[in-house]
Design a protein around this motif. Structure first.
Motif, short mmCIF file in Angstrom:
data_model
loop_
_atom_site.label_atom_id
_atom_site.label_comp_id
_atom_site.label_asym_id
_atom_site.label_seq_id
_atom_site.Cartn_x
_atom_site.Cartn_y
_atom_site.Cartn_z
N ASN A 1 -3.79 -51.56 -4.66
CA ASN A 1 -2.89 -52.92 -3.21
C ASN A 1 -3.57 -52.52 -2.06
OD1 ASN A 1 -2.74 -54.87 -5.78
ND2 ASN A 1 -1.37 -53.27 -6.33
N LEU A 2 -4.17 -53.12 -1.38
CA LEU A 2 -4.11 -52.67 0.10
C LEU A 2 -5.34 -54.12 0.86
CD1 LEU A 2 -3.81 -50.49 2.23
CD2 LEU A 2 -6.50 -49.71 1.41
N LYS A 3 -5.00 -54.48 2.16
CA LYS A 3 -4.95 -55.17 3.07
C LYS A 3 -6.01 -54.43 4.23
CE LYS A 3 -3.32 -59.12 0.85
NZ LYS A 3 -2.35 -60.04 1.83
N ILE B 1 -11.13 -55.97 4.58
CA ILE B 1 -11.04 -55.48 2.18
C ILE B 1 -9.98 -56.17 2.64
CG2 ILE B 1 -10.98 -53.39 1.82
CD1 ILE B 1 -12.26 -52.30 3.65
N GLU B 2 -10.24 -56.59 0.68
CA GLU B 2 -8.75 -57.09 0.09
C GLU B 2 -8.85 -56.64 -0.35
OE1 GLU B 2 -6.00 -60.90 -1.00
OE2 GLU B 2 -7.34 -60.90 0.48
N ILE B 3 -7.86 -55.30 -1.32
CA ILE B 3 -7.88 -54.52 -2.32
C ILE B 3 -6.86 -55.51 -3.56
CG2 ILE B 3 -7.71 -52.66 -3.82
CD1 ILE B 3 -9.48 -51.39 -1.71
N ASN B 4 -7.04 -56.14 -5.04
CA ASN B 4 -5.51 -55.91 -5.72
C ASN B 4 -5.99 -55.92 -7.19
OD1 ASN B 4 -4.83 -58.45 -3.74
ND2 ASN B 4 -6.93 -58.99 -4.23
N ILE C 1 -1.50 -45.78 -3.97
CA ILE C 1 -0.75 -45.55 -2.62
C ILE C 1 0.65 -45.32 -2.30
CG2 ILE C 1 -0.80 -47.48 -0.51
CD1 ILE C 1 -3.73 -46.68 -0.69
N ILE C 2 0.64 -44.93 -0.95
CA ILE C 2 2.33 -43.93 -1.40
C ILE C 2 2.56 -44.99 0.18
CG2 ILE C 2 2.22 -42.40 -2.88
CD1 ILE C 2 1.89 -40.41 -1.11
#
Length: 290
Positions: free
Chosen positions: A23-25, A4-7, A207-208
């Motif tokens: 943003n998350l991987k 998963i890749e979120i931008n 996202i913190i």
């Protein structure tokens, strides 16, 4: 490889924020925790990943492919358990599961039988006769029957009794050992602590923190309890202290920093006892929300 890749993913509902600049991987083969209270943006993020809703801006990829452009192809390899379960009430459990299995290539009858036995699910009962917990079992079997490469779980254990929760965790661990990546969304922190390798904390759509479980609990924070008479909390006026509370004969606090500095302060006062320990994930989580 990033499964998963979120931008910069963002979703607005009118003037309200669902999520903003997320943003998350998520790496291949990990069990990734996604934690936050109800309304923090967990389900919105998942629905965007599954292309059930469209983003206001930003993008997301699964298996390296854009979730909008390649949605149907991606979803063939995903097992999804939503937080709320709604089914055709008049169908029998086996009819529903066989219908679900028809959307995937191959013969999944043995897989359905094996998972149903583990979860103690009666395949001959009608959906309308099931309790909420048993409907959740149907959702678990439905989400895993095609042996997906990515398992997305949104509050998966609500309605399950403790025994069934442990059986469910065992299934997820087994699927992970066979190569499946797991994205585990929950507000029940003990579950995340038990299962996950890394965790993201989401707060009001943002996202913190993204950290591995061990670092989040062990390296960042210590929970300190000082017991003694005539304790003065002002002596603990250093960077890294939070959640400081003073009782009649004790002071408790969270500390992030060089533990030697904390010990040097404690050495200057007369104490009866000192306890320094790792906080639970729940205590760390609540710290982020204060």
């Amino acid at each position: 490889m990033n499964i998963i890749e979120i931008n910069s993913l963002t979703k607005y509902y009118g003037k309200s924020i669902g999520i903003e600049d997320v943003n998350l991987k998520v790496f291949e083969g990990e069990i990734f925790g996604f934690i936050g209270p109800n309304g923090a943006g967990k389900s919105t993020t998942i629905r965007l990943l599954l292309n059930l809703i469209y983003p206001s801006k930003g993008s997301a990829k699964i298996f390296g492919k854009d979730v909008i452009e390649h949605g149907p192809e991606i979803r063939e390899k995903i097992g999804y358990l939503p937080s709320e379960i709604f089914y055709y009430e008049k169908m029998k459990v086996k009819e529903l599961l066989n219908y679900s299995a028809s959307f995937y290539k191959g013969d999944h009858r043995k897989r359905i039988k094996d998972l149903s036995e583990i979860m103690e699910l009666d395949l001959d009962r009608k959906i309308e006769d099931l309790s909420y917990g048993n409907k959740k079992k149907v959702g678990i079997v439905q989400g895993l029957l095609h042996e997906p490469k990515l398992i997305i779980l949104d509050e998966p254990t609500s309605g399950l009794d403790p025994l069934m929760q442990q059986k469910f965790f065992d299934i997820i661990r087994e699927e992970n050992e066979k190569g499946a990546t797991v994205f585990f969304s929950s507000h029940i922190l003990s579950e995340v602590q038990e299962l996950c390798n890394r965790v993201a904390i989401i707060r009001k759509g943002n996202i913190i923190e993204v950290e591995d479980i061990k670092t989040l609990r062990e390296n960042n924070y210590k929970k300190v309890l000082i017991i003694g008479e005539n304790l003065n909390k002002e002596i603990f006026n250093i960077d890294g202290i939070s959640n400081l509370e003073k009782g009649d004969d004790e002071i408790s606090l969270f500390y992030k920093g060089d533990i030697n500095k904390m010990i040097s302060i404690i050495n200057k006062i007369n104490v009866k006892d000192v306890v320094i320990e790792e906080p639970t994930l729940e205590e760390v989580f609540m710290h982020y929300y204060r």
